[in-house]
Design a protein around this motif. Structure first.
Motif, PDB file in Angstrom:
ATOM      1  N   ALA A   1     -38.996 -53.807  16.110  1.00 41.03           N
ATOM      2  CA  ALA A   1     -40.269 -54.102  16.780  1.00 41.03           C
ATOM      3  C   ALA A   1     -40.394 -53.284  18.062  1.00 41.03           C
ATOM      4  O   ALA A   1     -41.478 -52.771  18.393  1.00 41.03           O
ATOM      5  N   ILE A   2     -39.283 -53.127  18.788  1.00 39.87           N
ATOM      6  CA  ILE A   2     -39.294 -52.341  20.026  1.00 39.87           C
ATOM      7  C   ILE A   2     -39.571 -50.878  19.713  1.00 39.87           C
ATOM      8  O   ILE A   2     -40.382 -50.219  20.377  1.00 39.87           O
ATOM      9  N   HIS A   3     -38.892 -50.344  18.682  1.00 39.88           N
ATOM     10  CA  HIS A   3     -39.103 -48.959  18.265  1.00 39.88           C
ATOM     11  C   HIS A   3     -40.577 -48.717  17.933  1.00 39.88           C
ATOM     12  O   HIS A   3     -41.180 -47.718  18.359  1.00 39.88           O
ATOM     13  N   ALA A   4     -41.161 -49.637  17.156  1.00 43.33           N
ATOM     14  CA  ALA A   4     -42.552 -49.473  16.732  1.00 43.33           C
ATOM     15  C   ALA A   4     -43.501 -49.486  17.924  1.00 43.33           C
ATOM     16  O   ALA A   4     -44.422 -48.671  18.011  1.00 43.33           O
ATOM     17  N   LEU A   5     -43.257 -50.406  18.859  1.00 45.95           N
ATOM     18  CA  LEU A   5     -44.136 -50.527  20.021  1.00 45.95           C
ATOM     19  C   LEU A   5     -43.980 -49.328  20.958  1.00 45.95           C
ATOM     20  O   LEU A   5     -44.966 -48.814  21.494  1.00 45.95           O
ATOM     21  N   ALA A   6     -42.740 -48.877  21.130  1.00 43.19           N
ATOM     22  CA  ALA A   6     -42.497 -47.706  21.980  1.00 43.19           C
ATOM     23  C   ALA A   6     -43.181 -46.465  21.402  1.00 43.19           C
ATOM     24  O   ALA A   6     -43.793 -45.676  22.133  1.00 43.19           O
ATOM     25  N   SER A   7     -43.105 -46.312  20.100  1.00 38.65           N
ATOM     26  CA  SER A   7     -43.747 -45.169  19.442  1.00 38.65           C
ATOM     27  C   SER A   7     -45.262 -45.244  19.572  1.00 38.65           C
ATOM     28  O   SER A   7     -45.932 -44.230  19.786  1.00 38.65           O
ATOM     29  N   LYS A   8     -45.796 -46.438  19.459  1.00 37.22           N
ATOM     30  CA  LYS A   8     -47.236 -46.635  19.598  1.00 37.22           C
ATOM     31  C   LYS A   8     -47.722 -46.185  20.968  1.00 37.22           C
ATOM     32  O   LYS A   8     -48.778 -45.556  21.102  1.00 37.22           O
ATOM     33  N   HIS A   9     -46.945 -46.512  22.001  1.00 38.99           N
ATOM     34  CA  HIS A   9     -47.333 -46.167  23.376  1.00 38.99           C
ATOM     35  C   HIS A   9     -46.806 -44.799  23.810  1.00 38.99           C
ATOM     36  O   HIS A   9     -47.113 -44.352  24.914  1.00 38.99           O
ATOM     37  N   GLU A  10     -45.999 -44.170  22.931  1.00 39.71           N
ATOM     38  CA  GLU A  10     -45.362 -42.890  23.264  1.00 39.71           C
ATOM     39  C   GLU A  10     -44.628 -42.998  24.593  1.00 39.71           C
ATOM     40  O   GLU A  10     -44.743 -42.146  25.487  1.00 39.71           O
ATOM     41  N   ALA A  11     -43.868 -44.079  24.734  1.00 39.79           N
ATOM     42  CA  ALA A  11     -43.093 -44.365  25.939  1.00 39.79           C
ATOM     43  C   ALA A  11     -41.714 -44.822  25.494  1.00 39.79           C
ATOM     44  O   ALA A  11     -41.595 -45.793  24.747  1.00 39.79           O
ATOM     45  N   TYR A  12     -40.677 -44.114  25.953  1.00 41.45           N
ATOM     46  CA  TYR A  12     -39.351 -44.308  25.379  1.00 41.45           C
ATOM     47  C   TYR A  12     -38.311 -44.697  26.434  1.00 41.45           C
ATOM     48  O   TYR A  12     -37.898 -43.875  27.253  1.00 41.45           O
ATOM     49  N   PRO A  13     -37.912 -45.966  26.437  1.00 36.94           N
ATOM     50  CA  PRO A  13     -36.942 -46.440  27.432  1.00 36.94           C
ATOM     51  C   PRO A  13     -35.527 -45.961  27.144  1.00 36.94           C
ATOM     52  O   PRO A  13     -35.180 -45.665  25.999  1.00 36.94           O
ATOM     53  N   SER A  14     -34.730 -45.889  28.196  1.00 34.61           N
ATOM     54  CA  SER A  14     -33.311 -45.551  28.043  1.00 34.61           C
ATOM     55  C   SER A  14     -32.524 -46.790  27.633  1.00 34.61           C
ATOM     56  O   SER A  14     -31.588 -46.713  26.834  1.00 34.61           O
ATOM     57  N   TYR A  15     -32.931 -47.929  28.209  1.00 36.24           N
ATOM     58  CA  TYR A  15     -32.245 -49.196  27.958  1.00 36.24           C
ATOM     59  C   TYR A  15     -33.295 -50.289  27.763  1.00 36.24           C
ATOM     60  O   TYR A  15     -34.430 -50.174  28.236  1.00 36.24           O
ATOM     61  N   VAL A  16     -32.888 -51.357  27.071  1.00 36.08           N
ATOM     62  CA  VAL A  16     -33.783 -52.497  26.838  1.00 36.08           C
ATOM     63  C   VAL A  16     -33.025 -53.777  27.150  1.00 36.08           C
ATOM     64  O   VAL A  16     -31.877 -53.957  26.724  1.00 36.08           O
ATOM     65  N   VAL A  17     -33.668 -54.665  27.923  1.00 36.36           N
ATOM     66  CA  VAL A  17     -33.086 -55.968  28.236  1.00 36.36           C
ATOM     67  C   VAL A  17     -34.143 -57.049  28.008  1.00 36.36           C
ATOM     68  O   VAL A  17     -35.350 -56.780  28.120  1.00 36.36           O
ATOM     69  N   PRO A  18     -33.743 -58.276  27.675  1.00 33.41           N
ATOM     70  CA  PRO A  18     -34.729 -59.342  27.466  1.00 33.41           C
ATOM     71  C   PRO A  18     -35.352 -59.820  28.783  1.00 33.41           C
ATOM     72  O   PRO A  18     -36.479 -60.314  28.792  1.00 33.41           O
ATOM     73  N   ALA A  19     -34.593 -59.672  29.876  1.00 30.78           N
ATOM     74  CA  ALA A  19     -35.061 -60.096  31.188  1.00 30.78           C
ATOM     75  C   ALA A  19     -34.227 -59.406  32.261  1.00 30.78           C
ATOM     76  O   ALA A  19     -33.169 -58.839  31.964  1.00 30.78           O
TER      77      ALA A  19
END
Length: 313
Positions: A292-310
């Motif tokens: 889901a994160i991959h899909a949303l990041a691709s949609k916005h063309e914005a790519y994080p280095s790291y992902v955290v829930p909070a």
């Protein structure tokens, strides 16, 4: 016009999912943390669990922390807001907001674009949240579009008046005013590029929505904040560090992460903020699926280095 990102959809950076920021602190030599506030530290009404203790632990590592926010208010107001929510302002090197940048540029007028604006403006501001003061800017607020030289957007709730308090307006009424402004080709300065923000787990319309509408009408807009380099460069100057020593933390892919990409800064995407519903999250700290994160990041063309829930340790 959106800033160009240093990472393209053909070269998608794989992000690393973490339970909190501790592993990042222990494995990367990050000297400065550029921290969004809404959706990361608090929701506008209350502090997120673990946010204060995480800041304290970061401070213990002697890391520099700068609040970088698309708030349309001055930086001192943001600091006061954080204090009222229980944060210790001394933990931060400082704060830079879109509203602060806008104020400085309108006051100095040492930039060609701002120097050409004129002094008479249509001012779209807040009502329930409290209008934004223009003191010290030598501006003339007008209600008649024919008398205006530019549009200044701080909010989405009211129209500034020359001799009285701001006049509350519905969003559709403000859009009609913008149509008249577009007919006159008036330039716009938007002091908060956010489209929406998190408030007590709900989403509220922000000035960026009006600015995007104005661009659709053919209007020219000066976006004073994330995802544009102007605010990141100001935050890095405040910290005294370059991009290679910084990491940006935020909950908006379009603003925080896309802006970090464009500036060449590593980024941490907090999934529990403005995109919580997009990712199917219903409670604080819930883990989003990587797909889901991959899909949303691709949609916005914005790519994080790291992902955290909070924003937790």
């Amino acid at each position: 016009m959106m800033p160009k990102t240093a990472i393209s959809s053909n070269d998608v950076q794989l992000f690393q999912c973490l339970g909190g920021i501790r592993q990042l602190v222990e494995t990367q030599h990050v000297k400065a943390w550029l921290l969004d506030q809404f959706g990361v530290l608090h929701d506008g009404k209350q502090t997120y669990p673990g946010a204060i203790s995480t800041l304290e632990k970061l401070a213990a590592t002697r890391a520099k922390m700068v609040v970088i926010s698309n708030s349309s208010r001055r930086a001192c107001v943001t600091v006061d807001k954080l204090r009222s929510l229980g944060f210790d302002p001394s933990l931060f090197v400082g704060a830079i907001t879109s509203g602060e940048l806008t104020h400085q540029y309108l006051q100095r007028r040492d930039d060609d674009w701002f120097a050409a604006l004129g002094r008479s403006c249509i001012h779209i501001t807040w009502s329930d949240r409290g209008a934004i003061s223009l003191e010290g800017l030598d501006l003339k607020v007008v209600e008649n579009v024919e008398e205006a030289e530019f549009i200044l957007v701080h909010g989405t709730e009211a129209l500034g008046a020359p001799l009285a308090s701001a006049i509350p307006k519905k969003l559709e009424d403000l859009e009609k005013i913008l149509e008249k402004c577009a007919d006159r080709e008036l330039p716009m300065v938007v002091a908060n590029p956010d489209y929406v923000t998190v408030e007590a787990r709900a989403l509220s319309i922000m000035p960026g929505t009006l600015a995007a509408k104005y661009e659709q009408l053919g209007g020219k807009v000066k976006w004073m904040g994330k995802p544009y380099k102007i605010i990141y460069e100001s935050a890095m100057a405040m910290a005294g560090e370059d991009a290679s020593n910084c990491v940006a933390v935020g909950d908006s892919l379009h603003h925080d992460i896309k802006g970090a990409n464009a500036t060449g800064i590593q980024s941490v995407f907090v999934t529990g903020g403005v995109h919580a519903a997009d990712l199917g999250l219903g409670s604080f700290g819930e883990i989003a699926s990587e797909s889901a994160i991959h899909a949303l990041a691709s949609k916005h063309e914005a790519y994080p280095s790291y992902v955290v829930p909070a924003f937790v340790w």
